[in-house]
Scaffold this motif. Structure first.
Motif, PDB file in Angstrom:
ATOM      1  N   PRO A  25     -24.425 -81.627  21.054  1.00  0.00           N
ATOM      2  CA  PRO A  25     -24.734 -80.239  21.404  1.00  0.00           C
ATOM      3  C   PRO A  25     -23.892 -79.784  22.591  1.00  0.00           C
ATOM      4  O   PRO A  25     -23.546 -80.579  23.464  1.00  0.00           O
ATOM      5  CB  PRO A  25     -26.223 -80.288  21.763  1.00  0.00           C
ATOM      6  CG  PRO A  25     -26.506 -81.706  22.112  1.00  0.00           C
ATOM      7  CD  PRO A  25     -25.536 -82.538  21.322  1.00  0.00           C
ATOM      8  N   LYS A  26     -23.576 -78.485  22.608  1.00  0.00           N
ATOM      9  CA  LYS A  26     -22.827 -77.915  23.729  1.00  0.00           C
ATOM     10  C   LYS A  26     -23.768 -77.798  24.920  1.00  0.00           C
ATOM     11  O   LYS A  26     -24.951 -77.551  24.762  1.00  0.00           O
ATOM     12  CB  LYS A  26     -22.320 -76.517  23.374  1.00  0.00           C
ATOM     13  CG  LYS A  26     -21.240 -76.500  22.333  1.00  0.00           C
ATOM     14  CD  LYS A  26     -20.797 -75.071  22.123  1.00  0.00           C
ATOM     15  CE  LYS A  26     -19.722 -74.986  21.053  1.00  0.00           C
ATOM     16  NZ  LYS A  26     -19.289 -73.615  20.830  1.00  0.00           N
ATOM     17  N   SER A  27     -23.229 -77.950  26.103  1.00  0.00           N
ATOM     18  CA  SER A  27     -24.054 -77.751  27.288  1.00  0.00           C
ATOM     19  C   SER A  27     -24.345 -76.262  27.417  1.00  0.00           C
ATOM     20  O   SER A  27     -23.636 -75.425  26.863  1.00  0.00           O
ATOM     21  CB  SER A  27     -23.349 -78.290  28.531  1.00  0.00           C
ATOM     22  OG  SER A  27     -22.203 -77.529  28.810  1.00  0.00           O
ATOM     23  N   ALA A  28     -25.366 -75.915  28.166  1.00  0.00           N
ATOM     24  CA  ALA A  28     -25.804 -74.520  28.278  1.00  0.00           C
ATOM     25  C   ALA A  28     -24.701 -73.605  28.791  1.00  0.00           C
ATOM     26  O   ALA A  28     -24.617 -72.455  28.389  1.00  0.00           O
ATOM     27  CB  ALA A  28     -27.021 -74.439  29.195  1.00  0.00           C
ATOM     28  N   GLY A  29     -23.840 -74.105  29.678  1.00  0.00           N
ATOM     29  CA  GLY A  29     -22.799 -73.260  30.250  1.00  0.00           C
ATOM     30  C   GLY A  29     -21.470 -73.324  29.522  1.00  0.00           C
ATOM     31  O   GLY A  29     -20.514 -72.690  29.941  1.00  0.00           O
ATOM     32  N   ALA A  30     -21.395 -74.082  28.449  1.00  0.00           N
ATOM     33  CA  ALA A  30     -20.126 -74.258  27.746  1.00  0.00           C
ATOM     34  C   ALA A  30     -19.686 -72.948  27.102  1.00  0.00           C
ATOM     35  O   ALA A  30     -20.501 -72.167  26.630  1.00  0.00           O
ATOM     36  CB  ALA A  30     -20.249 -75.345  26.696  1.00  0.00           C
ATOM     37  N   THR A  32     -16.431 -71.124  24.565  1.00  0.00           N
ATOM     38  CA  THR A  32     -15.371 -71.439  23.620  1.00  0.00           C
ATOM     39  C   THR A  32     -14.027 -71.123  24.259  1.00  0.00           C
ATOM     40  O   THR A  32     -13.959 -70.425  25.275  1.00  0.00           O
ATOM     41  CB  THR A  32     -15.529 -70.617  22.326  1.00  0.00           C
ATOM     42  OG1 THR A  32     -15.301 -69.234  22.649  1.00  0.00           O
ATOM     43  CG2 THR A  32     -16.904 -70.791  21.708  1.00  0.00           C
ATOM     44  N   MET A  33     -12.969 -71.600  23.633  1.00  0.00           N
ATOM     45  CA  MET A  33     -11.632 -71.310  24.150  1.00  0.00           C
ATOM     46  C   MET A  33     -11.399 -69.804  24.171  1.00  0.00           C
ATOM     47  O   MET A  33     -10.801 -69.278  25.105  1.00  0.00           O
ATOM     48  CB  MET A  33     -10.564 -71.992  23.298  1.00  0.00           C
ATOM     49  CG  MET A  33      -9.169 -71.768  23.854  1.00  0.00           C
ATOM     50  SD  MET A  33      -7.851 -72.511  22.893  1.00  0.00           S
ATOM     51  CE  MET A  33      -8.193 -74.227  23.101  1.00  0.00           C
ATOM     52  N   ALA A  34     -11.910 -69.092  23.167  1.00  0.00           N
ATOM     53  CA  ALA A  34     -11.715 -67.641  23.104  1.00  0.00           C
ATOM     54  C   ALA A  34     -12.320 -66.933  24.305  1.00  0.00           C
ATOM     55  O   ALA A  34     -11.851 -65.872  24.712  1.00  0.00           O
ATOM     56  CB  ALA A  34     -12.306 -67.090  21.805  1.00  0.00           C
ATOM     57  N   ASP A  35     -13.368 -67.508  24.905  1.00  0.00           N
ATOM     58  CA  ASP A  35     -13.985 -66.905  26.084  1.00  0.00           C
ATOM     59  C   ASP A  35     -13.072 -66.955  27.306  1.00  0.00           C
ATOM     60  O   ASP A  35     -13.320 -66.268  28.289  1.00  0.00           O
ATOM     61  CB  ASP A  35     -15.311 -67.602  26.422  1.00  0.00           C
ATOM     62  CG  ASP A  35     -16.377 -67.357  25.375  1.00  0.00           C
ATOM     63  OD1 ASP A  35     -16.406 -66.264  24.787  1.00  0.00           O
ATOM     64  OD2 ASP A  35     -17.188 -68.276  25.140  1.00  0.00           O
TER      65      ASP A  35
END
Length: 167
Positions: A25-30, A32-35
């Motif tokens: 699972p992604k961490s809450a603050g992760a 994406t590269m697009a961000d």
């Protein structure tokens, strides 16, 4: 045959590891590269800082120029003929020309004969404390990168636009 089986085993283990990592699972603050991608239409231009001659526009892309240890990236868009008098910075300055041509010189006074062209794509690292000056030929966009806290000190205090504005 043993080598082929060993190679296949390594490949299977590697693929399994990739598969497991992809399912974590992604961490809450992760994000994406697009961000993290900033396209030209997303750049927010505003008036240049009071420490620069009139006519400059600025866009802060990343970081905080005033914060100690903060890396920053800023773009400046300046009109044809824009000049900045001899000055220096408290930290190294990294300058890249993105559009147009920026002409730079070293020394204690603006000297057009001492200017060297930095065409589009040109890069220059100016060490902290080195006295330099510049001029745009054509509308020019430059990108500055450095580490805060950032500042500009004019060699001749009379050239400082912050002091001129108070008169």
């Amino acid at each position: 045959m043993k080598l082929q089986i060993a190679g296949s085993l390594v490949l299977c283990v590697a693929l399994a590891a990739v598969g497991l990592a992809a399912k974590e699972p992604k961490s809450a603050g992760a994000k994406t590269m697009a961000d993290h991608i900033l396209t030209p239409d997303m750049v927010k231009w505003g008036p240049g800082p009071a420490s620069l001659p009139p006519g400059a526009e600025a866009a802060i892309l990343d970081g905080d120029m005033a914060k100690a240890g903060s890396e920053f990236t800023v773009r400046l868009r300046v009109p044809d003929g824009w000049k900045v008098a001899a000055h220096f910075h408290p930290k190294d300055e990294h300058l890249t020309v993105l559009q147009g041509a920026f002409w730079m010189g070293m020394g204690d006074k603006f000297d057009e004969a001492a200017l060297k062209e930095m065409p589009t794509g040109g890069f220059h690292r100016i060490p902290k404390g080195v006295h330099h000056f510049g001029m745009a030929k054509g509308q020019t966009v430059i990108e500055l990168h450095g580490v805060g806290p950032w500042g500009i000190t004019y060699v001749d205090p009379a050239d400082d636009p912050r002091k001129m504005a108070k008169k």
